[in-house]
Design an enzyme around this catalytic site. Structure first.
Site, PDB file in Angstrom:
ATOM      1  N   ASP A 144     -61.871  41.578 -98.238  1.00  0.00           N
ATOM      2  CA  ASP A 144     -61.568  42.989 -97.998  1.00  0.00           C
ATOM      3  C   ASP A 144     -60.916  43.239 -96.644  1.00  0.00           C
ATOM      4  O   ASP A 144     -60.347  44.307 -96.423  1.00  0.00           O
ATOM      5  CB  ASP A 144     -62.848  43.833 -98.109  1.00  0.00           C
ATOM      6  CG  ASP A 144     -63.279  44.013 -99.550  1.00  0.00           C
ATOM      7  OD1 ASP A 144     -62.394  44.111-100.420  1.00  0.00           O
ATOM      8  OD2 ASP A 144     -64.498  44.055 -99.811  1.00  0.00           O
ATOM      9  N   ASP A 187     -59.210  41.721-107.378  1.00  0.00           N
ATOM     10  CA  ASP A 187     -58.855  42.624-106.272  1.00  0.00           C
ATOM     11  C   ASP A 187     -58.193  41.867-105.115  1.00  0.00           C
ATOM     12  O   ASP A 187     -57.380  42.410-104.366  1.00  0.00           O
ATOM     13  CB  ASP A 187     -60.106  43.330-105.718  1.00  0.00           C
ATOM     14  CG  ASP A 187     -61.174  43.655-106.737  1.00  0.00           C
ATOM     15  OD1 ASP A 187     -61.266  42.945-107.758  1.00  0.00           O
ATOM     16  OD2 ASP A 187     -61.933  44.599-106.508  1.00  0.00           O
TER      17      ASP A 187
HETATM   18  N1  GLY Z   1     -62.119  46.295-104.427  1.00  0.00           N
HETATM   19  C1  GLY Z   1     -63.273  46.929-104.904  1.00  0.00           C
HETATM   20  C2  GLY Z   1     -63.028  47.883-105.988  1.00  0.00           C
HETATM   21  O1  GLY Z   1     -61.927  47.979-106.505  1.00  0.00           O
HETATM   22  O2  GLY Z   1     -63.979  48.582-106.349  1.00  0.00           O
END
Ligand code: GLY
Length: 404
Positions: free
Chosen positions: A119, A181
């Site tokens: 992230d 993600d």
């Molecule tokens: N990257 C976390 C989500 O999309 O909830």
């Protein structure tokens, strides 16, 4: 009954008009007007945030009117600074620049968060990254390069992907896990490799995308949320979910990250395999959308049509399709992507999806983590971020920019 040509023309005209007027087919999009709306809503948020705190807005649950805030260490911390930079970019107003600088500065402690998870890309690139593109500030540049190096420490060369969630190694027994993600955060690595960073960052980004392309998708091109790998053999163990309905369902935002991620990887690498793949993952998503083009949070939730929607997935996808439009050689297909994106944004710009006076966010009806029961049918900051980005892309295309 045989109708005359004139009668048939009248019927065609009337049906077309009815379809155009139906809210399900909201066709007209005035990007300037909607960006102005975003500006008004963001001004309300600025008034709501306490001036002397480090709060960053994250989400507003249904029925509430105030932001649930978070701090620099949350995965969503970069989206609010990113929105402010984008408002500065689209209006040129120094007030937005000052606000963007203030909230971006709040993320500086991230420098000490070495490689804590994937992230970091979302957090750093939307804040300092966007700020650097607009200001060319040296301190932002240095911080971005350091963050890219930090993200790269999570790369496992035996497997060929980044370890997305180090915390889940123990917690879930996932020795090496990569989530879809993570595709988004390759952008930081590409950027760094082209702005004074180590060239190996480019190779890591490309290899991660190639490995994901091979291991992360079912035969219909729908994505698994998480793929678990064996660190000894480097082989894929299984595909599972964390935020989707079940291991074999198509989680809407995961598919949206895939569409955006592979489109971005094509932009950065010009590898045609990524372009072809971006279209495949986009097509399965588009084929399975409900009539109003805003997905339910998971395409396989048996509660559909009573399941919660996810406007954030629609925003991410709309933004990605507008970029994909510029790359696809088959112009008929390209125009379909653009037209769908505009229809999605038109729908999101109706009173059904815009927050308006309900709360200070831009949009309603996103879903964060359904299995955990959090942020269901809520306003969420990343929906707003990609909504504004997509509107800005529409404006660029309208101004004649071919590739955005
Ligand atoms: N990257 C976390 C989500 O999309 O909830």
């Amino acid at each position: 009954m045989i109708k005359t040509l004139k009668q048939r023309r009248v019927i065609t005209f009337l049906s077309f008009s009815l379809v155009s007027l139906s809210p399900l087919y909201a066709q007209t999009l005035n990007a300037d007007k909607e960006i102005h709306y975003c500006e008004q809503q963001a001004s309300k948020t600025l008034l709501q945030l306490p001036p002397l705190s480090n709060d960053l807005p994250r989400s507003i649950d249904g029925g509430k009117t105030t932001w649930r805030c978070t701090d620099y260490a949350d995965w969503c911390s970069g989206f609010w600074p990113g929105i402010l930079w984008n408002l500065y970019a689209s209006t040129g107003k120094s007030a937005w620049k000052m606000a963007a600088e203030k909230y971006t500065a709040q993320l500086k402690p991230l420098v000490n968060h070495s490689g804590f998870d994937h992230d970091l890309g979302f957090m750093i690139f939307n804040s300092f990254g966007r700020g650097y593109q607009l200001t060319k500030r040296t301190t932002y540049h240095q911080l971005l390069l350091a963050a890219a190096d930090s993200l790269a420490t999570l790369y496992n060369p035996k497997i060929g992907t980044i370890l997305s969630w180090p915390k889940m190694v123990q917690k879930m027994g996932w020795p090496h896990n990569t989530i879809i993600d993570n595709m988004m955060n390759l952008e930081l690595l590409f950027w760094a490799s082209k702005h004074g960073g180590d060239k190996k960052l480019y190779d890591i980004a490309v290899k991660h995308a190639q490995t994901t392309l091979h291991n992360h998708f079912r035969s219909d091109y729908s994505a698994y949320h998480v793929v678990v790998y064996d660190t000894i053999s480097g082989k894929r163990i299984k595909g599972v979910t964390h935020q989707g309905y079940d291991d074999n369902s198509m989680w809407a935002r995961g598919q949206a990250w895939a569409i955006y991620g592979f489109t971005m990887c094509y932009r950065e690498s010009k590898d045609p395999a990524f372009l072809t793949f971006a279209q495949k993952v986009a097509d399965v998503y588009l084929d399975r959308l409900p009539e109003d083009l805003i997905p339910f949070w998971d395409f396989n939730d048996p509660a559909i049509p009573h399941a919660a929607k996810d406007a954030s997935a629609a925003c991410i996808t709309a933004s990605a399709l507008l970029e994909l439009y510029g790359y696809v050689k088959d112009r008929r297909k390209a125009r379909q992507y653009k037209s769908k994106a505009i229809k999605m944004l038109s729908q999101l710009s109706t009173s059904k999806y815009q927050s308006g006076d309900t709360n200070p966010a831009f949009l309603l009806h996103s879903t964060g983590n359904h299995p955990a029961g959090t942020e269901i049918d809520a306003s969420i900051i990343y929906a707003d971020y990609y909504y504004l980005e997509a509107l800005m892309r529409v404006k660029k295309l309208q101004a004649g920019v071919k590739k955005i």
